[in-house]
Write a protein that holds these residues in place. Structure first.
Motif, PDB file in Angstrom:
ATOM      1  N   LEU A 134      -3.395  -2.885  -5.287  1.00 55.14           N
ATOM      2  CA  LEU A 134      -3.763  -1.922  -4.231  1.00 55.14           C
ATOM      3  C   LEU A 134      -5.095  -2.548  -3.348  1.00 55.14           C
ATOM      4  O   LEU A 134      -5.335  -2.897  -2.223  1.00 55.14           O
ATOM      5  N   ILE A 143       0.809  -1.002   0.046  1.00 57.77           N
ATOM      6  CA  ILE A 143      -0.108   0.031   0.082  1.00 57.77           C
ATOM      7  C   ILE A 143       0.851   1.288  -0.077  1.00 57.77           C
ATOM      8  O   ILE A 143       0.546   2.177  -0.607  1.00 57.77           O
ATOM      9  N   ASP A 144       1.946   1.191   0.791  1.00 56.54           N
ATOM     10  CA  ASP A 144       2.776   2.432   0.877  1.00 56.54           C
ATOM     11  C   ASP A 144       3.402   2.514  -0.592  1.00 56.54           C
ATOM     12  O   ASP A 144       3.634   3.693  -0.857  1.00 56.54           O
ATOM     13  N   SER A 153       0.651   3.484  -3.442  1.00 59.56           N
ATOM     14  CA  SER A 153      -0.158   4.774  -3.273  1.00 59.56           C
ATOM     15  C   SER A 153       0.745   6.045  -3.526  1.00 59.56           C
ATOM     16  O   SER A 153       0.125   7.104  -3.773  1.00 59.56           O
ATOM     17  N   LYS A 206      -2.246  -1.229 -10.850  1.00 57.55           N
ATOM     18  CA  LYS A 206      -2.086  -0.505  -9.707  1.00 57.55           C
ATOM     19  C   LYS A 206      -3.281  -0.688  -8.714  1.00 57.55           C
ATOM     20  O   LYS A 206      -3.155  -0.988  -7.632  1.00 57.55           O
ATOM     21  N   ASP A 207      -4.288  -0.419  -9.235  1.00 57.82           N
ATOM     22  CA  ASP A 207      -5.695  -0.395  -8.610  1.00 57.82           C
ATOM     23  C   ASP A 207      -6.072  -2.024  -8.169  1.00 57.82           C
ATOM     24  O   ASP A 207      -6.189  -2.407  -7.156  1.00 57.82           O
ATOM     25  N   HIS A 221      -5.596  -4.057   0.232  1.00 51.81           N
ATOM     26  CA  HIS A 221      -6.239  -3.582   1.264  1.00 51.81           C
ATOM     27  C   HIS A 221      -7.336  -4.865   1.803  1.00 51.81           C
ATOM     28  O   HIS A 221      -7.286  -4.939   2.867  1.00 51.81           O
ATOM     29  N   ASP A 233     -12.209   0.327   0.722  1.00 52.46           N
ATOM     30  CA  ASP A 233     -11.383   0.762  -0.337  1.00 52.46           C
ATOM     31  C   ASP A 233     -10.975  -0.445  -1.272  1.00 52.46           C
ATOM     32  O   ASP A 233     -10.913  -0.204  -2.429  1.00 52.46           O
ATOM     33  N   GLN A 273      -2.801   2.333 -14.407  1.00 53.65           N
ATOM     34  CA  GLN A 273      -3.498   2.391 -13.106  1.00 53.65           C
ATOM     35  C   GLN A 273      -4.378   1.385 -12.884  1.00 53.65           C
ATOM     36  O   GLN A 273      -5.021   1.201 -11.818  1.00 53.65           O
TER      37      GLN A 273
END
Length: 625
Positions: free
Chosen positions: A141, A121-122, A125, A137-138, A145, A195, A134
C-alpha cells in the motif's frame, strides 16, 4: 465484470507459486494461458507483490531516455533531427502537435499507471483479499501511494491541475471528468506522500523500491513547486500576459492565501528529509581540494555503482530513490550520449551557455572577455565541470578498445588542427567532430560531450557494454537545495548560507560572499543549476521561477576550436592535444542550424492533446492553446 490482468511477470510468478495444472478436457473453462484472474492476484502475496512491481515500469528508465529533458532546457542540445524536441524549444507545440513526449511523463502513460495504483489501493484497503500479513499489506500500500503521488506530480509539473482519479473505472462509467485545481492536486499528492511515509516507516529499504524517505522527498519537491512564482497566480499574472488572460487560473496555481506559509511548509518538508536522511560529505567546514571535489561529485553521480579507480562507493548514501539497471537492453546512456569517435551517438550534448556558467575555481565568474580565460577556457574551473563535461583535449577512455589505434593519447577531439603530412600542412578534423573519420553523422554540434552519469571505468566500452549507474529520482542534495531556497524566501539567510557552503565545500568551491536576499537568490539559482545539471531539474526550475524567456529561450551556443602550429613546431598523425606545439583558439558561436530557440509563455504549461479534449469534454485547455 471480472477483470483480467495481463502481465508476463505475474504469470511467471504464478506458475512458480501455484503450480501448473494438467490438461483439462473442458477447454472452454480454461483461463487464457497468458492471463490471470484479478481475483487470484489479490489472494496471493507473491502475485500482489508482482502486480505492484510492474507499476514501477511506469518510471521507465528515469531520465536516461535517448531524448533527455536537459535538451528542452539551457543544458544541452539534442543532436538528431525530427524527434520533436525542436518543436518544444521553438514554442510551436500545440494540441495537435505535442512534440516530444516521454513515457515517464506523458498524459495517457501516467493515467495508465495511476489506474494500477488505484486498483492496488482499492484491493488492499478492503477485506476482499487473501493477504493476512499486515506488514506485507502496508508495504504494498505504501508503495502504491508513493507511486500514485509520483505519477500525479509528473502530470502537475508539466500541465498544472489535472483530474484526480481515485476510483477504478469500468466500461460503463462516465469518463468526462473536470480538472481539479492546482491546490487540490498538491494537497492530494502531499496526502499520498504522508500515507506512504506512514505505511513504509520501519520497513526495510529495498534497492530500487521506494521508502518512507523517498515519500518525504517527493513531498518536499511538490511543496517547493507550490510556493514558486509560477504557481502564485498574482505573481504569475504580473509576469505573463498569457496567464493573466486565462479564464481558469485556479488550474495553474493559488489564487490567494499566505504565500509565506507555503514557503514555510516547503522548508519544513525539506528539513524532514534532511533530518531522516544521510547525504554525502555535507558536514565540511572548509573546501575540499579541487581534485577531491571533482572526485566527490563524480562519486555522487555514480550512485555507488562504478568500479572506476577513485570513485567512492560510500556516495550511495546520497541516493534516496533510484532506478537501477541489470543489463544493456535497459541501460545505454553511455551509447546514447558518448563521443561519436568512440562509436557512440552524442545524443544530448552540453551547450556553451551551460559550460560558460561554471565559475572559476576561486568562485569568480568565467568570462570570454577575460583574455587569460579566453586563451585557456578549460583551466581552473569549478571541479564539477570536469566531472560533467567532456571538452577538447580532455582525457577519456582507451579509444583503441572500440575505434582502433587512432588516438594513443585517448583525448576528446572536437576541433580542427594543423597536421604535417608529406611535407605539407593539412587541416585535420578531430575524431569527435561531425567531420571526423568515425561516425561523423553522430558528432556533437556543440563541441562538447557529456561526462556526468557515464561510468568512467576504462574497462567499459560504452558502445557495446552495459553500465549500471542508477538514475537519481531523488537525492539528498535536492532536499538540501529545497531547504536553502525556502530559507532564502522566508528571510532565514544564515541557514541558506550555511547549507550553500556545505554543498560548495564538498565540490571544492569557496564559500559564498553574497549576503542580501536578492544576491543569495541569484547565487542559489546558479548553484542549483550546476549541482543538479542533467537531473531533470533545470527545465522545471526555469519555468517555476518564471525566468524561461531569458534562459530556456536563448539561442544555443557552441565552441569552435582550432589548433595552428606555433612557429617552428610541427606534429604528424596521430594528433594529440599539446599546447607547446599549437596555438589553440576558442571561439563561441551562436548555433541556429540545428535549432532556433524561442520562448513562448504558453509553454509554461504543456497542452492537453486534441484527442484527450475530444475524449473528455470537461477537460479545459491550458492558456495559449
Amino acid at each position: 465484470m471480472k477483470r483480467i490482468i495481463s502481465n508476463t511477470y505475474i504469470l511467471m510468478l504464478a506458475l512458480c507459486t501455484l503450480g501448473v495444472s494438467g490438461c483439462k478436457k473442458d477447454f472452454l473453462a480454461v483461463t487464457p494461458p497468458d492471463k490471470i484472474s484479478s481475483d487470484l492476484v489479490w489472494k496471493d502475496p507473491a502475485l500482489a507483490r508482482a502486480f505492484v512491481t510492474e507499476i514501477y515500469n511506469g518510471l521507465s528508465n528515469g531520465g536516461f531516455s535517448e531524448q533527455m529533458l536537459s535538451s528542452v532546457s539551457d543544458e544541452s542540445l539534442f543532436t538528431h533531427p525530427n524527434r520533436g524536441i525542436d518543436l518544444i524549444n521553438s514554442g510551436t507545440i500545440n494540441p495537435t502537435t505535442l512534440g516530444w513526449v516521454d513515457d515517464t511523463w506523458g498524459y495517457s502513460q501516467m493515467y495508465n499507471r495511476i489506474r494500477a495504483c488505484n486498483i492496488t489501493i482499492d484491493k488492499l484497503s478492503g477485506t476482499d483479499n487473501g493477504i493476512t500479513d499486515q506488514s506485507v499489506k502496508d508495504q504494498l500500500l505504501g508503495e502504491a501511494h508513493f507511486l500514485r503521488g509520483y505519477f500525479y506530480h509528473q502530470l502537475v509539473r508539466f500541465q498544472g491541475g489535472v483530474p484526480l482519479i481515485t476510483k477504478v473505472y469500468t466500461l460503463n462509467d462516465d469518463f468526462a471528468v473536470k480538472r481539479n485545481t492546482f491546490e487540490e492536486c498538491v494537497n492530494f499528492i502531499v496526502k499520498d506522500c504522508d500515507d506512504a511515509a506512514k505505511l513504509l516507516t520501519g520497513k526495510a529499504v529495498q534497492k530500487g523500491r521506494t521508502s518512507a524517505l523517498a515519500a518525504l522527498a517527493l513531498k518536499s519537491r511538490i511543496l517547493l513547486y507550490a510556493a514558486s512564482d509560477l504557481h502564485d497566480i498574482p505573481t504569475a499574472k504580473a509576469k505573463s500576459s498569457v496567464i493573466a488572460g486565462y479564464a481558469n487560473p485556479e488550474y495553474l496555481g493559488y489564487l490567494s492565501g499566505d504565500r509565506n506559509s507555503r514557503w514555510k511548509m516547503a522548508q519544513d518538508a525539506a528539513k524532514a528529509v534532511m533530518n531522516m536522511g544521510a547525504g554525502y560529505k555535507l558536514n565540511l567546514s572548509s573546501p575540499e581540494s579541487a581534485d577531491q571535489g571533482r572526485i566527490n561529485y563524480k562519486s555522487v553521480a555514480m550512485g555507488g555503482e562504478s568500479k572506476a579507480p577513485g570513485i567512492d562507493a560510500a556516495a550511495v548514501s546520497e541516493l534516496i530513490f533510484g532506478r537501477y539497471f541489470i543489463d544493456l537492453s535497459d541501460m545505454r546512456y553511455g551509447r546514447f550520449n558518448g563521443p561519436n569517435g568512440y562509436h557512440n551517438w552524442a545524443g544530448n550534448t552540453p551547450i556553451g551557455l551551460l559550460v560558460d556558467d561554471y565559475e572559476m575555481v576561486d568562485g569568480t565568474p568565467f568570462s570570454w572577455t577575460n583574455p587569460l580565460q579566453k586563451n585557456a577556457p578549460y583551466q581552473n574551473r569549478d571541479p564539477r565541470f570536469y566531472a560533467t563535461v567532456l571538452y577538447d583535449g580532455a582525457g577519456w577512455k582507451p579509444r583503441d578498445k572500440v575505434s582502433g589505434n587512432v588516438d594513443p593519447a585517448n583525448q576528446i577531439q572536437t576541433g580542427e588542427y594543423d597536421l604535417a603530412q608529406n611535407g605539407q600542412v593539412i587541416s585535420f578534423k578531430g575524431l569527435d567532430t561531425r567531420g571526423g573519420s568515425i561516425e561523423n553523422w553522430n558528432g556533437s554540434w556543440t563541441g562538447y560531450y557529456t561526462h556526468k552519469f557515464i561510468d568512467p571505468d576504462p574497462n567499459i566500452v560504452d558502445a557495446s557494454m552495459p553500465q549500471f549507474i542508477p538514475w537519481p529520482f531523488f537525492r539528498y542534495t535536492e532536499a538540501v537545495l529545497n531547504y536553502i531556497e525556502a530559507s532564502i524566501e522566508t528571510g532565514q539567510l544564515g541557514e541558506a548560507v550555511l547549507w550553500l557552503n556545505r554543498i560548495r565545500f564538498r565540490a571544492g568551491m569557496p564559500a559564498v560572499t553574497a549576503s542580501s536576499q536578492s544576491d543569495l537568490r541569484t547565487v542559489y539559482r546558479h548553484e542549483r543549476r550546476i549541482e543538479m545539471v542533467y537531473e531533470e531539474q533545470r527545465y522545471h526550475d526555469a519555468r517555476r521561477w518564471m525566468i524561461a524567456a531569458e534562459t530556456l529561450g536563448r539561442q544555443t551556443t557552441y565552441i569552435k576550436v582550432t589548433g595552428k602550429f606555433k612557429s617552428g613546431q610541427t606534429m604528424s598523425e596521430p594528433y594529440h592535444y599539446d599546447a607547446s606545439v599549437y596555438n589553440y583558439t576558442y571561439t563561441p558561436v551562436t548555433e541556429t542550424a540545428q535549432e532556433s530557440r524561442k520562448w513562448d509563455d504558453k509553454t509554461y504549461f504543456r497542452p492537453f492533446s486534441r484527442d484527450e479534449i475530444f475524449k473528455n469534454k470537461e477537460l479545459i485547455q491550458n492558456p495559449g492553446y
